[in-house]
Design an enzyme around this catalytic site. Sequence first.
Site, PDB file in Angstrom:
ATOM      1  N   ASP A  31       0.852  -1.191   0.000  1.00 47.93           N
ATOM      2  CA  ASP A  31       0.000   0.000   0.000  1.00 47.93           C
ATOM      3  C   ASP A  31       0.896   1.253   0.000  1.00 47.93           C
ATOM      4  O   ASP A  31       2.128   1.135  -0.084  1.00 47.93           O
ATOM      5  CB  ASP A  31      -0.888  -0.108   1.260  1.00 47.93           C
ATOM      6  CG  ASP A  31      -2.131   0.767   1.219  1.00 47.93           C
ATOM      7  OD1 ASP A  31      -2.410   1.370   0.182  1.00 47.93           O
ATOM      8  OD2 ASP A  31      -2.823   0.831   2.256  1.00 47.93           O
ATOM      9  N   HIS A  32       0.272   2.428   0.112  1.00 43.45           N
ATOM     10  CA  HIS A  32       0.963   3.728   0.086  1.00 43.45           C
ATOM     11  C   HIS A  32       2.477   3.696   0.315  1.00 43.45           C
ATOM     12  O   HIS A  32       2.933   3.476   1.438  1.00 43.45           O
ATOM     13  CB  HIS A  32       0.385   4.649   1.169  1.00 43.45           C
ATOM     14  CG  HIS A  32      -1.020   5.055   0.901  1.00 43.45           C
ATOM     15  ND1 HIS A  32      -1.341   6.171   0.163  1.00 43.45           N
ATOM     16  CD2 HIS A  32      -2.193   4.476   1.252  1.00 43.45           C
ATOM     17  CE1 HIS A  32      -2.648   6.269   0.079  1.00 43.45           C
ATOM     18  NE2 HIS A  32      -3.196   5.255   0.727  1.00 43.45           N
ATOM     19  N   GLU A  42      -3.614   8.148   7.152  1.00 38.15           N
ATOM     20  CA  GLU A  42      -3.400   6.710   7.249  1.00 38.15           C
ATOM     21  C   GLU A  42      -1.922   6.467   7.424  1.00 38.15           C
ATOM     22  O   GLU A  42      -1.106   7.040   6.714  1.00 38.15           O
ATOM     23  CB  GLU A  42      -3.894   5.987   5.988  1.00 38.15           C
ATOM     24  CG  GLU A  42      -3.703   4.482   6.100  1.00 38.15           C
ATOM     25  CD  GLU A  42      -4.363   3.712   4.960  1.00 38.15           C
ATOM     26  OE1 GLU A  42      -5.440   3.172   5.186  1.00 38.15           O
ATOM     27  OE2 GLU A  42      -3.806   3.686   3.863  1.00 38.15           O
ATOM     28  N   HIS A  60      -9.380   8.906   4.157  1.00 36.85           N
ATOM     29  CA  HIS A  60      -8.985   7.789   5.014  1.00 36.85           C
ATOM     30  C   HIS A  60      -9.618   7.955   6.389  1.00 36.85           C
ATOM     31  O   HIS A  60      -9.814   9.069   6.855  1.00 36.85           O
ATOM     32  CB  HIS A  60      -7.463   7.744   5.185  1.00 36.85           C
ATOM     33  CG  HIS A  60      -6.724   7.297   3.968  1.00 36.85           C
ATOM     34  ND1 HIS A  60      -5.701   8.021   3.424  1.00 36.85           N
ATOM     35  CD2 HIS A  60      -6.864   6.194   3.196  1.00 36.85           C
ATOM     36  CE1 HIS A  60      -5.227   7.377   2.371  1.00 36.85           C
ATOM     37  NE2 HIS A  60      -5.921   6.262   2.205  1.00 36.85           N
ATOM     38  N   HIS A  94      -9.804   4.311  -2.170  1.00 32.94           N
ATOM     39  CA  HIS A  94      -9.168   4.400  -0.844  1.00 32.94           C
ATOM     40  C   HIS A  94     -10.135   5.087   0.112  1.00 32.94           C
ATOM     41  O   HIS A  94     -10.842   6.012  -0.287  1.00 32.94           O
ATOM     42  CB  HIS A  94      -7.889   5.251  -0.904  1.00 32.94           C
ATOM     43  CG  HIS A  94      -6.721   4.557  -1.517  1.00 32.94           C
ATOM     44  ND1 HIS A  94      -5.556   4.324  -0.841  1.00 32.94           N
ATOM     45  CD2 HIS A  94      -6.547   4.045  -2.752  1.00 32.94           C
ATOM     46  CE1 HIS A  94      -4.706   3.696  -1.625  1.00 32.94           C
ATOM     47  NE2 HIS A  94      -5.280   3.521  -2.804  1.00 32.94           N
ATOM     48  N   ASN A 124     -10.129  -0.492  -0.825  1.00 32.95           N
ATOM     49  CA  ASN A 124      -9.289  -0.676   0.358  1.00 32.95           C
ATOM     50  C   ASN A 124     -10.116  -0.599   1.632  1.00 32.95           C
ATOM     51  O   ASN A 124     -11.009   0.243   1.761  1.00 32.95           O
ATOM     52  CB  ASN A 124      -8.206   0.408   0.408  1.00 32.95           C
ATOM     53  CG  ASN A 124      -7.166   0.241  -0.684  1.00 32.95           C
ATOM     54  OD1 ASN A 124      -7.249  -0.674  -1.495  1.00 32.95           O
ATOM     55  ND2 ASN A 124      -6.191   1.118  -0.691  1.00 32.95           N
TER      56      ASN A 124
HETATM   57 ZN   LIG Z   1      -5.110   4.709   1.044  1.00 30.20          ZN
END
Ligand SMILES: [Zn+2]
Length: 341
Positions: free
Chosen positions: A94-95, A168, A213, A249, A271
């Site tokens: 992820d990110h 996040e 998020h 997201h 997500n």
């Molecule tokens: Zn995200």
Amino acid sequence: MPLATRETYAAMLDAAATGGYALPAVNVTSSDTLIAVIRGLADAGADGIVQATVGGASYLGGDAAGAAAGARVLAAMAPDLAAPYPVCIALHTDHCPPEHVDDFLEPLVAESERRVAGGDEPLFASHMFDGSTLALEDNLARSRDLLERLAAIGVVLELEVGVVGGEEDGIGAADTPSDRLYTTPADLGRVAETLGTGEHGRYILAATFGNVHGHYAPGTVQLRPEILGEGQAVAAAVRPQARFDYVFHGSSGSTRAELEAAIAHGVVKVNLDTDAQYAYTRAVADHMFREYDGVLHVDGSIGRKSAYDPRAWGRRAREAMAARVAQAAEELGAAGRSIGA
Ligand SMILES: [Zn+2]
């Protein structure tokens, strides 16, 4: 089932795109949360994605060895944990912000290159590069370089244009100007022109449409999923028949209607982090409150081993998180759609 190969992963994304559903992509930080995700997907008969952020991977590996080592631990344990279940599980990171490309993405991609050269599958089926803090053209130039490198080994790139609000894994700011929460058709046109629409390699696009998020009370976030639909027209203008594979997201707190609208406009991956975290911890809190005099030495007592054995509360946490993952699969239309069965 074995973990999703590159071929299986492509088939999973294609099946979601043509079947009008989205794959749940759930963040994990431990073997327990990983098992919860796999079980939840299996209970729902859904294929899905297991993913870790830089911070999540670091935690999973015990922090001392760093985030890339933690991601390797995830990739090492996932095949054996997924093997007993009849659904397809793909691994994703992820990110990854620009400042962690060198110490996180780079070593993982290099290892996948070595594996593929030796005839094996890559470590991860896809990686996210999050250049949303960069100017658009810098973000796209760096994404294009990565896309080329990943495409050569059959790995999918995820990128983000616009800014997902909220926070996040310690990334993000609450003070994002609200216009940056919405990707424009012009931005999406630049994505299609710079990265192509599949001919230079497959990518999944986090185009933002007001998503944030974290958990927000329903109604406080103004989602505009029609922005994603406008993007599909832009992609088709660049190349006939082309379409974006979008990722959503910040789905926590979204209504079923909002999820369905996003999927109708081409979201294939959704997500899930905050709601799954809450489900896990909620079950632990419940155990601790109910079994207060069992988990603690109260007034000279010695508690009960059966209450404080980490498996006692760990099992409940796993089950609760698995149930939340199965619920997500249901809401996203992925339940009962596994291509592995
Ligand atoms: Zn995200």
